[in-house]
Structure formats: C-alpha cells, structure tokens
Design a protein around this motif. Structure first.
Motif, PDB file in Angstrom:
ATOM      1  N   TYR A 163       0.830  -1.195  -0.088  1.00  0.00           N
ATOM      2  CA  TYR A 163       0.024  -0.038   0.041  1.00  0.00           C
ATOM      3  C   TYR A 163       0.712   1.349   0.066  1.00  0.00           C
ATOM      4  CZ  TYR A 163      -2.931   3.945   1.527  1.00  0.00           C
ATOM      5  OH  TYR A 163      -3.791   4.945   1.814  1.00  0.00           O
ATOM      6  N   ASP A 164       0.519   2.302  -0.734  1.00  0.00           N
ATOM      7  CA  ASP A 164       1.357   3.557  -0.795  1.00  0.00           C
ATOM      8  C   ASP A 164       0.231   4.605  -1.039  1.00  0.00           C
ATOM      9  OD1 ASP A 164       4.162   4.881  -1.192  1.00  0.00           O
ATOM     10  OD2 ASP A 164       2.505   5.887  -2.119  1.00  0.00           O
ATOM     11  N   LYS A 165       0.041   5.396  -0.029  1.00  0.00           N
ATOM     12  CA  LYS A 165      -1.203   6.494   0.011  1.00  0.00           C
ATOM     13  C   LYS A 165      -0.922   7.553  -1.175  1.00  0.00           C
ATOM     14  CE  LYS A 165       1.104   9.512   3.403  1.00  0.00           C
ATOM     15  NZ  LYS A 165       0.907  10.035   4.798  1.00  0.00           N
ATOM     16  N   PHE A 166       0.264   7.452  -1.672  1.00  0.00           N
ATOM     17  CA  PHE A 166       0.244   8.591  -2.926  1.00  0.00           C
ATOM     18  C   PHE A 166       0.561   7.771  -4.146  1.00  0.00           C
ATOM     19  CE2 PHE A 166       2.515  10.639   0.748  1.00  0.00           C
ATOM     20  CZ  PHE A 166       1.808  11.760   0.762  1.00  0.00           C
ATOM     21  N   GLY A 167       0.370   6.335  -4.129  1.00  0.00           N
ATOM     22  CA  GLY A 167       0.014   5.606  -5.508  1.00  0.00           C
ATOM     23  C   GLY A 167       1.541   5.585  -6.105  1.00  0.00           C
ATOM     24  N   ILE A 168       2.747   5.504  -5.110  1.00  0.00           N
ATOM     25  CA  ILE A 168       4.025   5.228  -5.804  1.00  0.00           C
ATOM     26  C   ILE A 168       4.662   3.875  -5.704  1.00  0.00           C
ATOM     27  CG2 ILE A 168       6.303   6.286  -5.345  1.00  0.00           C
ATOM     28  CD1 ILE A 168       4.501   8.261  -6.542  1.00  0.00           C
TER      29      ILE A 168
END
Length: 310
Positions: A14-19
């Motif tokens: 999971y990456d909250k910035f979509g990286i």
C-alpha cells in the motif's frame, strides 16, 4: 545436493500516494531471487508507476486498486489469483508478506531454509505470545506449507475476509484467526524469533535495535522513530538501503526520532588563542553500545561523522 524449495510470495502493499517506492522494489527484487511473486496493492497506480514493476523478475501477476480490506484483503486477492490459475500445488511453501516493514536488510535465504527444515507447516519471522491473546505468527511474514496452502479450510478462510471497522478487529479475526485455524487442524508452528508474554512481539515496535541485534533483517516502519536515528541501521545493512529508507520516510511523513532523542555533547575541543579549531561532539543513546561522533572545523564547518561500537 538437496533439492531447492519452490516458493510463492503473496505480497500485500500500500502507498497512500500511489507510488512504487524503491524500498518496495528492493523487497520485491530480494524475494524474486527466492521464488515467484503475486503482488496486490490496495491503491491505484499510474501507468508510469506500473512500469516500474516490469523490472522485477519472477513477478507472475500484479494488480492495484483500492479495496479497503487491509493486508488480508490483498492476501485474499493474491491467493485467489493463484488458486484460479491452479498454481498453488506447484510450491513447497507459500508466504504471505506485506510492506509494513523495511527490508530485508540482508539476505534472508538462510532464514527461510532454516524455517522450512523444522518439520512444521506454519512459520514466519516473529510470533505473538501474550496472556490475553492466543498465539499467532505476526502476519507481515507468514509461511504456509504446501499442505496448508492447498487445504479447503484455508480457501474458505481467505474468502471470508471482509472490511472491518477497526484494525484491532482485523488482527483478531484474521491475524490471530489464521494461525489458530491452522493449529486447530493439527499443524504445528515455529518462528525465526520467538518470545514469551508479549516481550518479543512488542519489541519489534518498541525496541527495534534489540531485534536487529537478535538477527531480524527487518524494521517495522512504525518503529522507525524508536531507532533514535537512522545511523543505527548502518551496521546491519548497506548505505544504499539506509538512503532508500530515509527517502521513503520523508516522502510519506514517518517520524525518525522521538522528542527525547539524546543531544550531542561536546567530547573534545582544540583551541588556539581561545578560538575553537577542532571540536568533536558525541551522542550515545542509553543502553546502546553504538556511539556517533561529529567533527567540526571552527565549531561550525562539519568535516565528518564517525559511527562506531563503544
């Protein structure tokens, strides 16, 4: 020569910035040298970020879409992909792995070989043994034997995963529930690091340096502040890995230190006519053997840092 084990890693990220972060790529590339991978991310990815994953060998499948079911929701989707494609029976061991940790800080092939040779069917990095809570393997790195991975009860368990109101419910229903279900079917467990009365399971959060000293090649991301400074990672991994951890922590806003981090104190000063020529400052966290020294020219020009064991 003994036949090498075939492994499948079901990876939840999971990456909250979509990286697709370099720390994630490092983890995936480390695992790709040990087996095949199915990756599920609980967030969207742009085409450019998805392209980063093409560099990972042995990545059989990846998907990225928000589902809100925490890591077990990603495990469920990765497991179902493997089940649908009828590949689970190909592997001696199937691992559930997530990116709540930084690592591996060093090669883990020896650890996996050790765990897989113990004659158990449930394994992992760390257990959770606490008086109020039934024993379980911490869900960020869980190993399942071929028998368990292909059992009907595991399929039913995975497909029972649903969105829960709190993280505590996720832990109780799925992290605790998985280990307890497997052992209730007569299988035994063993972990790389084990402890009694919750001491070890909490140490990974509260005392990460002790866990590093014990040989754990991972650091919980939420325990980063308890390192009292990233310099304490240098004896256990590469400079490149420390740099990747630093950049990720800055990007996502993880704290590095507690507010009570020990200050540097003047250790040595050379003066000429009362003018400081060479000054060395020393920092040591209580109960830790590692000491950091900083040297300054004229007390304001930094010229070097030394990190050594006391």
């Amino acid at each position: 020569m003994a036949k090498s084990k075939k492994r499948l890693f079901l990876f939840a990220a999971y990456d909250k910035f979509g990286i697709v972060d370099n720390t994630l790529l490092h983890y995936l590339n480390s695992l790709s040298a040990l087996g095949d991978i199915v990756l599920v991310m609980d967030n969207d990815l742009s085409a450019s970020e998805q392209n980063k994953l093409k560099t990972v060998s042995n990545l059989l499948h990846s998907s990225a879409a928000p589902h809100g079911e925490y890591d077990f929701g990603s495990y469920k989707r990765a497991y179902n992909w493997a089940h649908k494609n009828k590949i689970l029976s190909k592997y001696d061991w199937v691992y559930l792995v997530n990116d709540s940790v930084y690592g591996p800080l060093s090669d883990i092939s020896g650890i996996l070989n050790d765990l897989e040779s113990r004659g158990v069917d449930l394994t992992g990095m760390i257990d959770f043994i606490n008086m109020p809570t039934p024993v379980q393997v911490q869900s960020w790195f869980v190993g399942l034997s071929r028998q368990v991975a292909n059992a009907d009860f595991l399929y039913n368990f995975m497909n029972s995963v649903r969105t829960q109101g709190t993280k505590q419910l996720v832990v109780l229903k799925y992290e605790v529930g998985l280990s307890q279900l497997i052992m209730q079917h007569g299988y035994r467990m063993s972990t790389y690091i084990s402890g009694q009365n919750g001491e070890v399971c909490h140490a990974i959060y509260d005392k990460p340096i002790e866990m590093l000293k014990a040989g754990l090649p991972f650091v919980k991301k939420t325990a980063l502040q308890n390192l009292y400074g990233l310099q304490y990672l240098y004896p256990y991994t590469t400079d490149l890995m420390v740099d990747m951890i630093y950049r990720h922590a800055v990007r996502v806003g993880l704290p590095f230190t507690k507010s009570n981090i020990p200050q540097y104190k003047k250790h040595f000063r050379l003066t000429l006519f009362s003018i400081p020529i060479w000054t060395v400052y020393r920092q040591q966290q209580e109960n830790f053997k590692w000491v950091c020294y900083k040297a300054y020219l004229f007390d304001f020009i930094p010229v070097g840092k030394v990190f050594r064991q006391n």
